[in-house]
Design a protein around this motif. Structure first.
Motif, PDB file in Angstrom:
ATOM      1  N   MET A  57      -4.851  41.819 -26.537  1.00 36.82           N
ATOM      2  CA  MET A  57      -5.665  40.992 -25.684  1.00 36.82           C
ATOM      3  C   MET A  57      -6.905  40.541 -26.453  1.00 36.82           C
ATOM      4  SD  MET A  57      -6.889  41.982 -21.891  1.00 36.82           S
ATOM      5  CE  MET A  57      -8.523  41.620 -21.394  1.00 36.82           C
ATOM      6  N   ALA A  58      -7.230  39.273 -26.361  1.00 36.68           N
ATOM      7  CA  ALA A  58      -8.380  38.718 -27.072  1.00 36.68           C
ATOM      8  C   ALA A  58      -9.685  39.193 -26.431  1.00 36.68           C
ATOM      9  CB  ALA A  58      -8.320  37.201 -27.054  1.00 36.68           C
ATOM     10  N   SER A  59     -10.685  39.336 -27.257  1.00 34.67           N
ATOM     11  CA  SER A  59     -12.005  39.710 -26.751  1.00 34.67           C
ATOM     12  C   SER A  59     -12.592  38.557 -25.951  1.00 34.67           C
ATOM     13  CB  SER A  59     -12.940  40.024 -27.910  1.00 34.67           C
ATOM     14  OG  SER A  59     -12.458  41.105 -28.654  1.00 34.67           O
ATOM     15  N   PRO A  60     -13.308  38.854 -24.851  1.00 31.97           N
ATOM     16  CA  PRO A  60     -13.971  37.788 -24.104  1.00 31.97           C
ATOM     17  C   PRO A  60     -14.985  37.074 -24.995  1.00 31.97           C
ATOM     18  CG  PRO A  60     -13.980  39.830 -22.853  1.00 31.97           C
ATOM     19  CD  PRO A  60     -13.493  40.158 -24.225  1.00 31.97           C
ATOM     20  N   CYS A  61     -15.087  35.769 -24.826  1.00 31.36           N
ATOM     21  CA  CYS A  61     -16.002  34.961 -25.630  1.00 31.36           C
ATOM     22  C   CYS A  61     -17.281  34.670 -24.835  1.00 31.36           C
ATOM     23  CB  CYS A  61     -15.322  33.660 -26.041  1.00 31.36           C
ATOM     24  SG  CYS A  61     -16.282  32.720 -27.235  1.00 31.36           S
ATOM     25  N   VAL A  62     -18.410  34.925 -25.463  1.00 32.30           N
ATOM     26  CA  VAL A  62     -19.713  34.766 -24.833  1.00 32.30           C
ATOM     27  C   VAL A  62     -20.540  33.763 -25.638  1.00 32.30           C
ATOM     28  CG1 VAL A  62     -21.831  35.950 -24.139  1.00 32.30           C
ATOM     29  CG2 VAL A  62     -19.639  37.159 -24.055  1.00 32.30           C
ATOM     30  N   LEU A  63     -21.138  32.810 -24.932  1.00 33.98           N
ATOM     31  CA  LEU A  63     -22.055  31.854 -25.554  1.00 33.98           C
ATOM     32  C   LEU A  63     -23.483  32.343 -25.336  1.00 33.98           C
ATOM     33  CD1 LEU A  63     -22.890  29.165 -26.865  1.00 33.98           C
ATOM     34  CD2 LEU A  63     -22.572  28.082 -24.629  1.00 33.98           C
ATOM     35  N   VAL A  64     -24.201  32.580 -26.422  1.00 31.51           N
ATOM     36  CA  VAL A  64     -25.597  33.012 -26.366  1.00 31.51           C
ATOM     37  C   VAL A  64     -26.478  31.801 -26.665  1.00 31.51           C
ATOM     38  CG1 VAL A  64     -27.356  34.501 -27.388  1.00 31.51           C
ATOM     39  CG2 VAL A  64     -25.025  35.371 -27.063  1.00 31.51           C
ATOM     40  N   VAL A  65     -27.336  31.446 -25.696  1.00 34.38           N
ATOM     41  CA  VAL A  65     -28.208  30.272 -25.822  1.00 34.38           C
ATOM     42  C   VAL A  65     -29.657  30.765 -25.855  1.00 34.38           C
ATOM     43  CG1 VAL A  65     -28.778  28.003 -24.903  1.00 34.38           C
ATOM     44  CG2 VAL A  65     -26.526  29.022 -24.402  1.00 34.38           C
ATOM     45  N   GLU A  66     -30.259  30.676 -27.031  1.00 36.64           N
ATOM     46  CA  GLU A  66     -31.609  31.221 -27.243  1.00 36.64           C
ATOM     47  C   GLU A  66     -32.246  30.469 -28.397  1.00 36.64           C
ATOM     48  OE1 GLU A  66     -34.926  32.849 -27.316  1.00 36.64           O
ATOM     49  OE2 GLU A  66     -33.703  34.112 -26.003  1.00 36.64           O
ATOM     50  N   ASP A  67     -33.447  29.932 -28.184  1.00 37.35           N
ATOM     51  CA  ASP A  67     -34.113  29.175 -29.237  1.00 37.35           C
ATOM     52  C   ASP A  67     -34.765  30.051 -30.297  1.00 37.35           C
ATOM     53  OD1 ASP A  67     -35.966  29.740 -27.071  1.00 37.35           O
ATOM     54  OD2 ASP A  67     -37.428  28.521 -28.149  1.00 37.35           O
ATOM     55  N   GLU A  68     -35.062  31.284 -29.966  1.00 40.61           N
ATOM     56  CA  GLU A  68     -35.630  32.218 -30.946  1.00 40.61           C
ATOM     57  C   GLU A  68     -34.489  32.796 -31.778  1.00 40.61           C
ATOM     58  OE1 GLU A  68     -38.816  32.932 -31.607  1.00 40.61           O
ATOM     59  OE2 GLU A  68     -39.583  31.633 -30.023  1.00 40.61           O
ATOM     60  N   ALA A  69     -34.405  32.348 -33.042  1.00 40.17           N
ATOM     61  CA  ALA A  69     -33.263  32.703 -33.890  1.00 40.17           C
ATOM     62  C   ALA A  69     -33.071  34.218 -34.029  1.00 40.17           C
ATOM     63  CB  ALA A  69     -33.421  32.065 -35.265  1.00 40.17           C
ATOM     64  N   LEU A  70     -34.142  34.965 -34.204  1.00 40.54           N
ATOM     65  CA  LEU A  70     -34.024  36.409 -34.391  1.00 40.54           C
ATOM     66  C   LEU A  70     -33.469  37.081 -33.142  1.00 40.54           C
ATOM     67  CD1 LEU A  70     -34.428  38.755 -36.295  1.00 40.54           C
ATOM     68  CD2 LEU A  70     -36.784  38.935 -35.504  1.00 40.54           C
ATOM     69  N   ILE A  71     -33.944  36.694 -31.977  1.00 44.87           N
ATOM     70  CA  ILE A  71     -33.433  37.260 -30.722  1.00 44.87           C
ATOM     71  C   ILE A  71     -31.961  36.890 -30.550  1.00 44.87           C
ATOM     72  CG2 ILE A  71     -33.608  37.183 -28.191  1.00 44.87           C
ATOM     73  CD1 ILE A  71     -36.646  36.740 -28.596  1.00 44.87           C
ATOM     74  N   ARG A  72     -31.635  35.627 -30.817  1.00 43.98           N
ATOM     75  CA  ARG A  72     -30.253  35.164 -30.689  1.00 43.98           C
ATOM     76  C   ARG A  72     -29.328  35.949 -31.619  1.00 43.98           C
ATOM     77  NH1 ARG A  72     -31.025  30.109 -31.975  1.00 43.98           N
ATOM     78  NH2 ARG A  72     -30.217  30.255 -34.081  1.00 43.98           N
ATOM     79  N   MET A  73     -29.733  36.118 -32.861  1.00 48.95           N
ATOM     80  CA  MET A  73     -28.904  36.832 -33.835  1.00 48.95           C
ATOM     81  C   MET A  73     -28.750  38.304 -33.474  1.00 48.95           C
ATOM     82  SD  MET A  73     -29.829  35.085 -37.529  1.00 48.95           S
ATOM     83  CE  MET A  73     -31.525  35.642 -37.501  1.00 48.95           C
ATOM     84  N   MET A  74     -29.836  38.930 -33.024  1.00 49.92           N
ATOM     85  CA  MET A  74     -29.762  40.352 -32.657  1.00 49.92           C
ATOM     86  C   MET A  74     -28.815  40.547 -31.472  1.00 49.92           C
ATOM     87  SD  MET A  74     -33.703  41.650 -33.409  1.00 49.92           S
ATOM     88  CE  MET A  74     -33.782  42.436 -31.865  1.00 49.92           C
TER      89      MET A  74
END
Length: 119
Positions: free
Chosen positions: A1-18
């Motif tokens: 079974m494939a992992s669920p795909c999540v879209l992370v929308v965040e303008d702060e690159a460090l927060i988004r990457m973490m």
């Protein structure tokens, strides 16, 4: 079974990457967008996305609340989580079925919420 795909929308690159790194470690497929405009384009091109995590305040033509409203209209099957460290969003301002998560949140917060929402 494939992992669920999540879209992370965040303008702060460090927060988004973490957050993306944490969700990847928790076995989610993760795609990232730096603002709501990019997120809308990604949602049109990525039907595998099951959930969206969005910050409220971002540059571009719409904020995270408007993005959540657009998702509710165009992709009502998607789970939406709205987060902010600057404001608190109450139920009257949230689209149906959207969940508000205040910042700061712990590393496992979204993995737990996503697992509950997507199962």
């Amino acid at each position: 079974m494939a992992s669920p795909c999540v879209l992370v929308v965040e303008d702060e690159a460090l927060i988004r990457m973490m957050l993306a790194d944490q969700l990847t470690a928790d076995h989610f497929c993760v795609v990232e967008a730096e603002n709501a405009d990019v997120a809308m384009a990604m949602l049109r091109d990525r039907p595998e996305v099951s959930a969206v995590i969005t910050d409220v305040r971002m540059p571009g033509t719409m904020d995270g609340l408007e993005l959540a409203r657009q998702i509710s209209t165009c992709w009502p099957h998607l789970k939406v989580f709205i987060t902010s460290g600057h404001i608190t969003v109450g139920d009257p301002n949230l689209p149906p079925d959207a969940v508000f998560v205040p910042k700061p949140y712990t590393a496992g917060t979204f993995a737990k919420l996503l697992s509950q929402a997507l199962n």
